[in-house]
Scaffold this motif. Structure first.
Motif, PDB file in Angstrom:
ATOM      1  N   MET A  97       0.797  -1.222   0.000  1.00 16.90           N
ATOM      2  CA  MET A  97       0.000   0.000   0.000  1.00 16.90           C
ATOM      3  C   MET A  97       0.834   1.278   0.000  1.00 16.90           C
ATOM      4  O   MET A  97       0.309   2.363  -0.269  1.00 16.90           O
ATOM      5  N   CYS A  98       2.117   1.177   0.289  1.00 19.40           N
ATOM      6  CA  CYS A  98       2.996   2.358   0.254  1.00 19.40           C
ATOM      7  C   CYS A  98       3.272   2.824  -1.173  1.00 19.40           C
ATOM      8  O   CYS A  98       3.805   3.919  -1.365  1.00 19.40           O
ATOM      9  N   LYS A  99       2.958   1.968  -2.140  1.00 22.44           N
ATOM     10  CA  LYS A  99       3.295   2.273  -3.531  1.00 22.44           C
ATOM     11  C   LYS A  99       2.025   2.459  -4.349  1.00 22.44           C
ATOM     12  O   LYS A  99       1.033   1.762  -4.129  1.00 22.44           O
ATOM     13  N   PRO A 100       2.045   3.394  -5.298  1.00 19.93           N
ATOM     14  CA  PRO A 100       0.870   3.566  -6.156  1.00 19.93           C
ATOM     15  C   PRO A 100       0.571   2.280  -6.923  1.00 19.93           C
ATOM     16  O   PRO A 100       1.474   1.522  -7.269  1.00 19.93           O
ATOM     17  N   PHE A 101      -0.717   2.049  -7.196  1.00 20.15           N
ATOM     18  CA  PHE A 101      -1.134   0.928  -8.021  1.00 20.15           C
ATOM     19  C   PHE A 101      -0.935   1.323  -9.485  1.00 20.15           C
ATOM     20  O   PHE A 101      -0.572   2.459  -9.787  1.00 20.15           O
ATOM     21  N   LYS A 102      -1.198   0.389 -10.394  1.00 20.27           N
ATOM     22  CA  LYS A 102      -0.877   0.633 -11.813  1.00 20.27           C
ATOM     23  C   LYS A 102      -2.009   1.301 -12.588  1.00 20.27           C
ATOM     24  O   LYS A 102      -1.941   1.412 -13.805  1.00 20.27           O
ATOM     25  N   LYS A 103      -3.081   1.720 -11.903  1.00 16.29           N
ATOM     26  CA  LYS A 103      -4.174   2.407 -12.578  1.00 16.29           C
ATOM     27  C   LYS A 103      -4.865   3.333 -11.591  1.00 16.29           C
ATOM     28  O   LYS A 103      -4.526   3.341 -10.406  1.00 16.29           O
ATOM     29  N   GLN A 104      -5.819   4.131 -12.085  1.00 15.60           N
ATOM     30  CA  GLN A 104      -6.543   5.074 -11.234  1.00 15.60           C
ATOM     31  C   GLN A 104      -8.008   4.651 -11.089  1.00 15.60           C
ATOM     32  O   GLN A 104      -8.542   3.938 -11.932  1.00 15.60           O
ATOM     33  N   PHE A 105      -8.645   5.126 -10.008  1.00 11.36           N
ATOM     34  CA  PHE A 105      -9.964   4.659  -9.621  1.00 11.36           C
ATOM     35  C   PHE A 105     -10.892   5.827  -9.292  1.00 11.36           C
ATOM     36  O   PHE A 105     -10.438   6.943  -9.019  1.00 11.36           O
ATOM     37  N   ASP A 106     -12.190   5.519  -9.255  1.00 15.54           N
ATOM     38  CA  ASP A 106     -13.186   6.505  -8.822  1.00 15.54           C
ATOM     39  C   ASP A 106     -13.174   6.659  -7.301  1.00 15.54           C
ATOM     40  O   ASP A 106     -13.623   7.684  -6.774  1.00 15.54           O
ATOM     41  N   ALA A 107     -12.681   5.631  -6.600  1.00 10.04           N
ATOM     42  CA  ALA A 107     -12.564   5.703  -5.137  1.00 10.04           C
ATOM     43  C   ALA A 107     -11.500   4.726  -4.668  1.00 10.04           C
ATOM     44  O   ALA A 107     -11.330   3.651  -5.247  1.00 10.04           O
ATOM     45  N   VAL A 108     -10.790   5.122  -3.625  1.00  5.39           N
ATOM     46  CA  VAL A 108      -9.857   4.229  -2.936  1.00  5.39           C
ATOM     47  C   VAL A 108     -10.310   4.145  -1.486  1.00  5.39           C
ATOM     48  O   VAL A 108     -10.387   5.168  -0.795  1.00  5.39           O
ATOM     49  N   PHE A 109     -10.645   2.940  -1.034  1.00  5.27           N
ATOM     50  CA  PHE A 109     -11.117   2.717   0.334  1.00  5.27           C
ATOM     51  C   PHE A 109     -10.022   2.016   1.132  1.00  5.27           C
ATOM     52  O   PHE A 109      -9.516   0.972   0.723  1.00  5.27           O
ATOM     53  N   ASN A 110      -9.688   2.598   2.286  1.00  4.50           N
ATOM     54  CA  ASN A 110      -8.782   1.964   3.246  1.00  4.50           C
ATOM     55  C   ASN A 110      -9.585   1.815   4.541  1.00  4.50           C
ATOM     56  O   ASN A 110      -9.792   2.778   5.274  1.00  4.50           O
ATOM     57  N   LEU A 111     -10.055   0.583   4.786  1.00  7.66           N
ATOM     58  CA  LEU A 111     -11.120   0.361   5.761  1.00  7.66           C
ATOM     59  C   LEU A 111     -10.654  -0.398   6.999  1.00  7.66           C
ATOM     60  O   LEU A 111      -9.661  -1.118   6.976  1.00  7.66           O
ATOM     61  N   PHE A 112     -11.405  -0.227   8.074  1.00  3.81           N
ATOM     62  CA  PHE A 112     -11.258  -1.027   9.287  1.00  3.81           C
ATOM     63  C   PHE A 112      -9.866  -0.916   9.915  1.00  3.81           C
ATOM     64  O   PHE A 112      -9.220  -1.911  10.237  1.00  3.81           O
ATOM     65  N   THR A 113      -9.404   0.333  10.067  1.00  2.00           N
ATOM     66  CA  THR A 113      -8.099   0.610  10.698  1.00  2.00           C
ATOM     67  C   THR A 113      -6.993  -0.216  10.041  1.00  2.00           C
ATOM     68  O   THR A 113      -6.298  -1.003  10.683  1.00  2.00           O
ATOM     69  N   SER A 114      -6.851  -0.062   8.734  1.00  2.00           N
ATOM     70  CA  SER A 114      -5.787  -0.737   7.987  1.00  2.00           C
ATOM     71  C   SER A 114      -4.700   0.274   7.623  1.00  2.00           C
ATOM     72  O   SER A 114      -4.159   0.273   6.517  1.00  2.00           O
ATOM     73  N   PHE A 115      -4.364   1.126   8.580  1.00  2.00           N
ATOM     74  CA  PHE A 115      -3.384   2.198   8.380  1.00  2.00           C
ATOM     75  C   PHE A 115      -2.587   2.334   9.674  1.00  2.00           C
ATOM     76  O   PHE A 115      -3.065   1.949  10.743  1.00  2.00           O
ATOM     77  N   GLY A 116      -1.373   2.880   9.572  1.00  2.00           N
ATOM     78  CA  GLY A 116      -0.601   3.163  10.776  1.00  2.00           C
ATOM     79  C   GLY A 116       0.164   1.978  11.327  1.00  2.00           C
ATOM     80  O   GLY A 116       0.559   1.971  12.489  1.00  2.00           O
ATOM     81  N   TYR A 117       0.402   0.964  10.486  1.00  2.00           N
ATOM     82  CA  TYR A 117       1.117  -0.234  10.944  1.00  2.00           C
ATOM     83  C   TYR A 117       2.633  -0.066  10.894  1.00  2.00           C
ATOM     84  O   TYR A 117       3.368  -0.820  11.531  1.00  2.00           O
ATOM     85  N   PHE A 118       3.097   0.875  10.109  1.00  2.00           N
ATOM     86  CA  PHE A 118       4.518   0.905   9.762  1.00  2.00           C
ATOM     87  C   PHE A 118       5.405   1.417  10.894  1.00  2.00           C
ATOM     88  O   PHE A 118       5.049   2.348  11.611  1.00  2.00           O
ATOM     89  N   GLU A 119       6.586   0.818  11.023  1.00  2.00           N
ATOM     90  CA  GLU A 119       7.589   1.314  11.967  1.00  2.00           C
ATOM     91  C   GLU A 119       8.221   2.601  11.435  1.00  2.00           C
ATOM     92  O   GLU A 119       8.573   3.495  12.200  1.00  2.00           O
ATOM     93  N   ASN A 120       8.378   2.662  10.131  1.00  2.07           N
ATOM     94  CA  ASN A 120       9.008   3.819   9.504  1.00  2.07           C
ATOM     95  C   ASN A 120       7.953   4.874   9.203  1.00  2.07           C
ATOM     96  O   ASN A 120       7.039   4.649   8.411  1.00  2.07           O
TER      97      ASN A 120
END
Length: 242
Positions: A97-120
Motif C-alpha cells: 500500500m505504500c506504492k501507487p497501483f498501476k491504474k486510477q480509480f473513482d474511489a480508494v477505500f482503506n477500511l477497518f483501521t488498515s493504516f498506521g502499521y509501519f515502523e518507519n
C-alpha cells in the motif's frame, strides 16, 4: 520486547488472525458500504480500489453492488483466499500500500483501521501519497480509522477470548505513540505469541499528513452511519478526501 518490525506480514498471514476475528459483523460492514457509496454518489459500474482488503469481505460486497473492484493486500494468504471470489468485476492482487497501483480509480477505500502499521514514519506519508496517485480526477479517498481518543479512554487492559477452543490471552496498552495488543495462546501443544501495533493517529496527525501530501480533506464522520465526528465519543474516524 521482540523486534516487531513488519509484524503484520507474519500475523495477518496466520490462520489464527482470522480465527480470532471471525466474529466481525458482516451486516454492519455491508451497511457501511451502502451508506458510503450512496454518499459519494459513485458512478454506476465505477472502479474502486480496496486497499489492504484482507480476505476481501468489503470488496466482495462492493462487487455485488455493481462496482468494478480491485482488492489488494500485502498478505499472500489473504489474497489467495480472496481469489476464489474473483469474477469479471472483482480482482485481487498482492500489493504494498505504500506504492501507487498501476491504474486510477473513482474511489480508494482503506477500511477497518488498515493504516498506521509501519515502523518507519515515512511509509505512512507514502501511503497517503499513493492513495492520491491512485485517484482519477473526480475520485475520492476514504480512510476508516479508529478514533484513538475514544479507544484509549475505553481500553480493556486484559481479557481472554475463546474462539474455536483456543484461549487467546490479550493485553492492550499504549506505548511510544502506538496502541499495542499482545496476543498469547496455545494450540496443539505449541505456544504462540503475536503483537499488533497501530500508530495512535489523531485527526490532527492525519491533517498534517494530508497537508504534506497536498490532499484536501472534504468530510469527517464518527461512525459507520456517517454521523458527525466527536473527539471524545465517536468510535470511528472516517475521513473523505481528494
Amino acid at each position: 520486547m521482540e523486534n516487531t518490525t513488519q509484524w503484520f506480514t507474519s500475523w495477518f498471514d496466520t490462520p489464527y488472525y482470522h480465527i480470532l476475528y471471525k466474529d466481525r459483523d458482516n451486516s454492519e460492514a455491508q451497511l457501511f458500504m451502502d451508506t458510503l457509496t450512496n454518499y459519494l454518489n459513485l458512478p454506476e459500474g465505477g472502479e474502486i480500489l480496496d486497499l489492504a482488503c484482507g480476505k476481501g469481505r468489503h470488496a466482495v460486497y462492493l462487487s455485488s453492488l455493481g462496482y468494478d473492484v480491485t482488492g489488494v493486500d500485502l498478505s499472500e494468504n489473504s489474497i489467495e483466499h480472496a481469489k476464489q471470489f474473483e469474477n469479471d468485476n472483482l480482482h485481487f492482487e498482492v500489493h504494498d500500500m505504500c506504492k501507487p497501483f498501476k491504474k486510477q480509480f473513482d474511489a480508494v477505500f482503506n477500511l477497518f483501521t488498515s493504516f498506521g502499521y509501519f515502523e518507519n514514519e515515512i511509509d505512512n506519508l507514502k501511503t497517503i501519497q499513493a492513495i492520491q496517485a491512485d485517484l482519477n480526477e473526480t475520485g475520492f479517498g476514504v480512510i476508516d480509522f479508529m478514533n484513538v481518543e475514544y479507544v484509549i479512554a475505553n481500553l480493556v487492559p486484559e481479557e481472554v477470548k475463546t474462539v474455536d477452543g483456543i484461549d487467546f490471552h490479550i493485553k492492550r496498552y499504549v506505548e511510544d505513540g502506538y496502541i499495542i495488543k499482545d496476543i498469547n495462546f496455545e494450540d496443539g501443544g505449541e505456544s504462540h505469541k503475536f503483537q499488533e501495533r497501530v500508530r495512535a493517529f489523531t485527526l490532527n496527525d492525519f491533517e498534517v499528513l494530508f497537508d504534506q501530501s497536498g490532499v484536501y480533506l472534504l468530510d469527517i464522520f464518527g461512525d459507520y452511519k456517517l454521523q458527525k465526528f466527536h473527539k471524545t465519543s465517536s468510535e470511528r474516524l472516517i475521513m473523505i478526501f481528494k
